[in-house]
Design an enzyme around this catalytic site. Structure first.
Site, PDB file in Angstrom:
ATOM      1  N   ARG A 133      59.815  49.177  41.638  1.00  0.00           N
ATOM      2  CA  ARG A 133      59.763  49.850  42.895  1.00  0.00           C
ATOM      3  C   ARG A 133      59.384  51.459  42.784  1.00  0.00           C
ATOM      4  O   ARG A 133      59.880  51.818  41.714  1.00  0.00           O
ATOM      5  CB  ARG A 133      61.074  49.576  43.619  1.00  0.00           C
ATOM      6  CG  ARG A 133      61.233  50.228  45.111  1.00  0.00           C
ATOM      7  CD  ARG A 133      62.536  49.950  45.389  1.00  0.00           C
ATOM      8  NE  ARG A 133      62.877  50.461  46.890  1.00  0.00           N
ATOM      9  CZ  ARG A 133      63.312  51.425  47.232  1.00  0.00           C
ATOM     10  NH1 ARG A 133      63.856  52.097  46.364  1.00  0.00           N
ATOM     11  NH2 ARG A 133      63.288  51.711  48.671  1.00  0.00           N
ATOM     12  N   THR A 137      57.430  55.476  47.503  1.00  0.00           N
ATOM     13  CA  THR A 137      56.662  54.719  48.529  1.00  0.00           C
ATOM     14  C   THR A 137      57.729  53.838  48.929  1.00  0.00           C
ATOM     15  O   THR A 137      57.382  52.921  50.017  1.00  0.00           O
ATOM     16  CB  THR A 137      55.382  54.174  48.188  1.00  0.00           C
ATOM     17  OG1 THR A 137      55.262  53.468  47.170  1.00  0.00           O
ATOM     18  CG2 THR A 137      54.342  55.181  47.662  1.00  0.00           C
ATOM     19  N   ASP A 231      73.000  40.700  42.821  1.00  0.00           N
ATOM     20  CA  ASP A 231      71.787  41.266  41.914  1.00  0.00           C
ATOM     21  C   ASP A 231      71.762  40.241  40.891  1.00  0.00           C
ATOM     22  O   ASP A 231      72.408  40.284  39.645  1.00  0.00           O
ATOM     23  CB  ASP A 231      72.016  42.388  41.204  1.00  0.00           C
ATOM     24  CG  ASP A 231      70.866  43.363  40.987  1.00  0.00           C
ATOM     25  OD1 ASP A 231      70.309  42.669  39.877  1.00  0.00           O
ATOM     26  OD2 ASP A 231      70.391  44.401  41.331  1.00  0.00           O
ATOM     27  N   ASP A 234      71.372  42.258  37.142  1.00  0.00           N
ATOM     28  CA  ASP A 234      72.841  42.822  36.821  1.00  0.00           C
ATOM     29  C   ASP A 234      73.239  41.829  36.031  1.00  0.00           C
ATOM     30  O   ASP A 234      74.373  41.721  34.990  1.00  0.00           O
ATOM     31  CB  ASP A 234      73.392  43.483  37.647  1.00  0.00           C
ATOM     32  CG  ASP A 234      72.905  44.872  37.867  1.00  0.00           C
ATOM     33  OD1 ASP A 234      71.838  45.154  37.353  1.00  0.00           O
ATOM     34  OD2 ASP A 234      73.318  45.328  39.126  1.00  0.00           O
TER      35      ASP A 234
END
Length: 238
Positions: A133, A137, A231, A234
């Site tokens: 990511r 933006t 997640d 994770d």
């Protein structure tokens, strides 16, 4: 005479979110059959009490189921072989070469690559795409793509565990297309998808095929899949 007892199998029910209860999917989207085995595996990896070792083990089992189903969607040609007893057997062989491509979201994702490589070993080749990511933006950005020189001539099994909005998946597919892969030769495989993600990906690329193990209810206000499993990275790597 007393009534016969009800067998455990007749009492089995599907989980609340499934392909049956989800909105109508695109014609190029497919969901694994909701077998009791798959439901049990998904329950284990969704459980917050599941330890990392078990989470990895059961996630890898689902990945293998997805790869097996993905191979079922590839074209085959007739092939005659001779058995050890000296007789001919009319069988089939995959048409063209195959490559498994895993989407990584960090440089430490070697364990995910290993799981995908193990599951896709019969494909003949495994490569990876690193997408992260962009903090400025908030959009997915391609950082790395390791693909074979003849990728344009292969069928591609693209693997990513979770499909939320579909941003990373779309970026990965665009990367494959930019390297000459034909859209109809791409199969996207993932563990859990949201209806929104499926709509975005399949609407953007109507010629590819998307195969998921399960369709969840949707996304929350933070674009997290619900009920989801937390997640994935994770829980798989940390």
């Amino acid at each position: 005479m007393s009534a016969p007892s009800t067998s455990p199998r007749t009492q089995t029910t599907s989980l609340p979110a499934s392909a049956a209860s989800a909105p109508r999917l695109a014609d190029n989207a497919f969901v694994l059959p909701a077998t009791t085995q798959l439901q049990a595996l998904l329950t284990l990896i969704r459980d917050e009490r599941t330890q990392r070792g078990d989470f990895v083990f059961y996630s890898d089992r689902i990945i293998r189921l997805l790869v097996e189903e993905g191979l079922n969607h590839l074209p085959v040609v007739s092939k005659t072989i001779k058995t050890p007893v000296g007789l001919d057997y009319e069988g089939v062989a995959f048409e063209g070469r195959i490559c498994g491509v895993s989407i990584m979201r960090g440089l430490t994702r070697s364990r995910w690559r290993l799981a995908c490589a193990t599951a896709a070993a019969r494909c003949g080749s495994e490569r990876s795409i690193l997408i992260q990511r962009d903090e400025e933006t908030a959009l997915p950005k391609l950082f790395y793509a390791k693909l074979p020189d003849d990728i344009a001539d292969r069928f591609c099994l693209l693997l990513d565990p979770m499909l939320a909005t579909g941003g990373s998946c779309i970026k990965a597919i665009e990367t494959l297309l930019s390297h000459g892969v034909q859209e109809e030769k791409i199969l996207f495989l993932n563990l859990i998808a949201s209806p929104e993600g499926i709509k975005n990906v399949c609407g953007r690329f109507p010629k590819l095929r998307l195969i998921t193990a399960w369709v969840d209810e949707g996304l929350d206000d933070k674009a997290y899949i619900i009920p989801g499993l937390g997640d994935f990275g994770d829980r798989y790597f940390l």
